[in-house]
Design a protein around this motif. Structure first.
Motif, PDB file in Angstrom:
ATOM      1  N   MET A   1       0.953  -0.945   0.015  1.00 21.42           N
ATOM      2  CA  MET A   1      -0.059  -0.351  -0.022  1.00 21.42           C
ATOM      3  C   MET A   1       1.187   1.661   0.169  1.00 21.42           C
ATOM      4  SD  MET A   1      -3.507  -1.465   0.325  1.00 21.42           S
ATOM      5  CE  MET A   1      -4.146   0.002   1.166  1.00 21.42           C
ATOM      6  N   LYS A   2       0.590   2.551  -0.960  1.00 23.89           N
ATOM      7  CA  LYS A   2       0.889   3.642  -1.172  1.00 23.89           C
ATOM      8  C   LYS A   2       0.311   4.752  -0.387  1.00 23.89           C
ATOM      9  CE  LYS A   2       4.050   2.832  -5.229  1.00 23.89           C
ATOM     10  NZ  LYS A   2       5.079   2.239  -4.006  1.00 23.89           N
ATOM     11  N   ILE A   3       1.225   5.606   0.582  1.00 28.28           N
ATOM     12  CA  ILE A   3       0.176   6.362   0.872  1.00 28.28           C
ATOM     13  C   ILE A   3      -0.170   7.825  -0.451  1.00 28.28           C
ATOM     14  CG2 ILE A   3       0.379   8.243   2.276  1.00 28.28           C
ATOM     15  CD1 ILE A   3       2.521   6.621   4.013  1.00 28.28           C
ATOM     16  N   VAL A   4      -1.185   8.451  -0.692  1.00 26.02           N
ATOM     17  CA  VAL A   4      -1.580   9.091  -1.090  1.00 26.02           C
ATOM     18  C   VAL A   4      -1.564  10.685  -0.980  1.00 26.02           C
ATOM     19  CG1 VAL A   4      -2.441  10.147  -3.130  1.00 26.02           C
ATOM     20  CG2 VAL A   4      -2.703   7.636  -2.901  1.00 26.02           C
ATOM     21  N   VAL A   5      -0.906  11.910  -0.793  1.00 25.07           N
ATOM     22  CA  VAL A   5      -1.944  12.599  -0.361  1.00 25.07           C
ATOM     23  C   VAL A   5      -2.214  13.360  -1.628  1.00 25.07           C
ATOM     24  CG1 VAL A   5      -0.187  14.933   0.683  1.00 25.07           C
ATOM     25  CG2 VAL A   5       0.531  12.571   0.809  1.00 25.07           C
ATOM     26  N   ASP A   6      -3.544  14.028  -1.255  1.00 22.27           N
ATOM     27  CA  ASP A   6      -4.121  15.261  -2.628  1.00 22.27           C
ATOM     28  C   ASP A   6      -3.297  16.124  -1.452  1.00 22.27           C
ATOM     29  OD1 ASP A   6      -5.440  16.823  -3.117  1.00 22.27           O
ATOM     30  OD2 ASP A   6      -7.241  15.551  -2.344  1.00 22.27           O
ATOM     31  N   VAL A  36       7.950   7.287   3.768  1.00 23.97           N
ATOM     32  CA  VAL A  36       7.908   5.525   3.381  1.00 23.97           C
ATOM     33  C   VAL A  36       6.820   5.476   2.281  1.00 23.97           C
ATOM     34  CG1 VAL A  36       8.343   4.881   5.888  1.00 23.97           C
ATOM     35  CG2 VAL A  36       5.724   5.046   4.660  1.00 23.97           C
ATOM     36  N   GLU A  37       7.808   4.251   1.444  1.00 25.99           N
ATOM     37  CA  GLU A  37       7.115   4.135  -0.002  1.00 25.99           C
ATOM     38  C   GLU A  37       5.802   2.803  -0.119  1.00 25.99           C
ATOM     39  OE1 GLU A  37       7.754   3.898  -3.991  1.00 25.99           O
ATOM     40  OE2 GLU A  37       9.062   5.560  -2.611  1.00 25.99           O
ATOM     41  N   ASN A  38       6.370   2.611   0.572  1.00 23.73           N
ATOM     42  CA  ASN A  38       5.235   1.674   0.764  1.00 23.73           C
ATOM     43  C   ASN A  38       5.160   0.946   2.564  1.00 23.73           C
ATOM     44  OD1 ASN A  38       5.039  -0.048  -1.683  1.00 23.73           O
ATOM     45  ND2 ASN A  38       7.045   0.231  -1.608  1.00 23.73           N
ATOM     46  N   VAL A  39       3.977   1.006   3.004  1.00 24.19           N
ATOM     47  CA  VAL A  39       2.973   1.028   4.322  1.00 24.19           C
ATOM     48  C   VAL A  39       3.821  -0.755   4.673  1.00 24.19           C
ATOM     49  CG1 VAL A  39       1.080   1.201   5.706  1.00 24.19           C
ATOM     50  CG2 VAL A  39       1.946   3.263   3.508  1.00 24.19           C
ATOM     51  N   THR A  40       4.708  -1.082   5.592  1.00 19.74           N
ATOM     52  CA  THR A  40       4.493  -1.908   5.681  1.00 19.74           C
ATOM     53  C   THR A  40       2.969  -2.093   7.032  1.00 19.74           C
ATOM     54  OG1 THR A  40       5.710  -1.482   8.234  1.00 19.74           O
ATOM     55  CG2 THR A  40       6.786  -1.653   5.587  1.00 19.74           C
ATOM     56  N   PRO A  41       3.432  -4.287   7.450  1.00 22.34           N
ATOM     57  CA  PRO A  41       2.183  -4.679   7.967  1.00 22.34           C
ATOM     58  C   PRO A  41       2.051  -3.929   9.394  1.00 22.34           C
ATOM     59  CG  PRO A  41       3.202  -6.193   6.980  1.00 22.34           C
ATOM     60  CD  PRO A  41       3.982  -4.718   6.498  1.00 22.34           C
ATOM     61  N   LEU A  43       3.406  -0.521  10.110  1.00 24.61           N
ATOM     62  CA  LEU A  43       3.193   0.795  10.026  1.00 24.61           C
ATOM     63  C   LEU A  43       0.644   0.830  10.016  1.00 24.61           C
ATOM     64  CD1 LEU A  43       5.842   3.198   8.501  1.00 24.61           C
ATOM     65  CD2 LEU A  43       4.813   3.006  11.166  1.00 24.61           C
ATOM     66  N   ARG A  44       0.795  -0.283   9.775  1.00 24.59           N
ATOM     67  CA  ARG A  44      -0.993   0.032   8.480  1.00 24.59           C
ATOM     68  C   ARG A  44      -1.749   0.721  10.141  1.00 24.59           C
ATOM     69  NH1 ARG A  44      -2.717  -2.942   5.147  1.00 24.59           N
ATOM     70  NH2 ARG A  44      -5.333  -2.437   4.184  1.00 24.59           N
ATOM     71  N   ALA A  45      -1.287   0.150  11.212  1.00 27.20           N
ATOM     72  CA  ALA A  45      -2.676   0.495  11.238  1.00 27.20           C
ATOM     73  C   ALA A  45      -2.972   2.615  12.048  1.00 27.20           C
ATOM     74  CB  ALA A  45      -2.720  -0.284  13.277  1.00 27.20           C
ATOM     75  N   LYS A  46      -1.444   2.676  11.958  1.00 26.95           N
ATOM     76  CA  LYS A  46      -1.214   3.494  12.474  1.00 26.95           C
ATOM     77  C   LYS A  46      -0.830   4.818  11.901  1.00 26.95           C
ATOM     78  CE  LYS A  46       2.205   4.576  16.121  1.00 26.95           C
ATOM     79  NZ  LYS A  46       4.182   4.879  16.390  1.00 26.95           N
ATOM     80  N   VAL A  47      -0.969   4.160  10.272  1.00 28.61           N
ATOM     81  CA  VAL A  47      -1.216   4.697   9.104  1.00 28.61           C
ATOM     82  C   VAL A  47      -3.062   5.209   8.999  1.00 28.61           C
ATOM     83  CG1 VAL A  47      -1.395   5.245   6.482  1.00 28.61           C
ATOM     84  CG2 VAL A  47       1.106   4.900   7.775  1.00 28.61           C
ATOM     85  N   GLU A  48      -3.134   4.145   9.168  1.00 29.05           N
ATOM     86  CA  GLU A  48      -4.888   4.230   8.508  1.00 29.05           C
ATOM     87  C   GLU A  48      -5.690   5.180   9.405  1.00 29.05           C
ATOM     88  OE1 GLU A  48      -6.153  -0.063   8.946  1.00 29.05           O
ATOM     89  OE2 GLU A  48      -5.770   0.128   6.989  1.00 29.05           O
ATOM     90  N   ARG A  49      -4.845   5.573  10.844  1.00 28.64           N
ATOM     91  CA  ARG A  49      -5.696   6.333  12.097  1.00 28.64           C
ATOM     92  C   ARG A  49      -5.316   7.644  11.143  1.00 28.64           C
ATOM     93  NH1 ARG A  49      -4.000   7.606  18.005  1.00 28.64           N
ATOM     94  NH2 ARG A  49      -5.158   9.376  17.733  1.00 28.64           N
ATOM     95  N   ALA A  50      -4.191   7.769  10.572  1.00 27.99           N
ATOM     96  CA  ALA A  50      -3.764   9.119  10.571  1.00 27.99           C
ATOM     97  C   ALA A  50      -4.417   9.728   8.955  1.00 27.99           C
ATOM     98  CB  ALA A  50      -1.836   9.568  10.296  1.00 27.99           C
ATOM     99  N   VAL A  51      -4.883   8.427   7.911  1.00 31.58           N
ATOM    100  CA  VAL A  51      -6.169   8.948   7.264  1.00 31.58           C
ATOM    101  C   VAL A  51      -7.033   9.280   7.725  1.00 31.58           C
ATOM    102  CG1 VAL A  51      -7.217   8.151   5.335  1.00 31.58           C
ATOM    103  CG2 VAL A  51      -4.044   7.481   5.170  1.00 31.58           C
ATOM    104  N   ARG A  52      -7.616   8.856   8.817  1.00 30.94           N
ATOM    105  CA  ARG A  52      -9.253   8.618   8.915  1.00 30.94           C
ATOM    106  C   ARG A  52      -9.758  10.155   9.646  1.00 30.94           C
ATOM    107  NH1 ARG A  52      -8.794   3.765  11.174  1.00 30.94           N
ATOM    108  NH2 ARG A  52      -8.623   4.132  13.514  1.00 30.94           N
ATOM    109  N   ASP A  53      -8.431  10.331  10.628  1.00 32.60           N
ATOM    110  CA  ASP A  53      -7.888  12.065  11.910  1.00 32.60           C
ATOM    111  C   ASP A  53      -7.937  12.750  10.867  1.00 32.60           C
ATOM    112  OD1 ASP A  53      -8.036  10.005  13.334  1.00 32.60           O
ATOM    113  OD2 ASP A  53      -6.752  10.520  14.312  1.00 32.60           O
ATOM    114  N   CYS A  54      -6.917  13.134   9.488  1.00 30.52           N
ATOM    115  CA  CYS A  54      -6.696  14.034   9.149  1.00 30.52           C
ATOM    116  C   CYS A  54      -8.324  14.702   8.535  1.00 30.52           C
ATOM    117  CB  CYS A  54      -5.963  13.434   7.256  1.00 30.52           C
ATOM    118  SG  CYS A  54      -5.803  15.229   6.175  1.00 30.52           S
ATOM    119  N   PRO A  55      -7.838  16.295   9.520  1.00 33.30           N
ATOM    120  CA  PRO A  55      -9.204  16.452   9.139  1.00 33.30           C
ATOM    121  C   PRO A  55      -9.607  17.463   7.819  1.00 33.30           C
ATOM    122  CG  PRO A  55      -7.383  18.111  10.473  1.00 33.30           C
ATOM    123  CD  PRO A  55      -6.884  16.552   9.591  1.00 33.30           C
TER     124      PRO A  55
END
Ligand code: SF4
Length: 64
Positions: A1-6, A36-41, A43-55
């Motif tokens: 999985m990759k992180i995409v920023v708008d 991070v280029e690829n989201v490791t397993p 890191l996944r939970a933390k990154v998913e939380r960041a996605v959810r929490d981004c205002p």
């Protein structure tokens, strides 16, 4: 999985950096960087939380 920023939506408020500092960083010019280029397993939970929490709904995850 990759992180995409708008970049049109990101206002560099640093919420994602606080939630997942391993994956996001703000530089001295308040420019967000994805560390991070690829989201490791481990890191996944933390990154998913960041996605959810981004205002600004500026973050998403994309499959490779
Ligand atoms: S939480 Fe969202 S708006 Fe804030 S710095 Fe991260 S991506 Fe940008």
């Amino acid at each position: 999985m990759k992180i995409v920023v708008d970049w049109e939506r990101c206002e560099a408020n640093g919420v994602c950096v606080r939630v997942a500092p391993e994956a996001f960083n703000l530089d001295e010019k308040d420019q967000l960087h994805v560390l991070v280029e690829n989201v490791t397993p481990e890191l996944r939970a933390k990154v998913e939380r960041a996605v959810r929490d981004c205002p600004r709904q500026a973050l998403s995850l994309a499959r490779d």
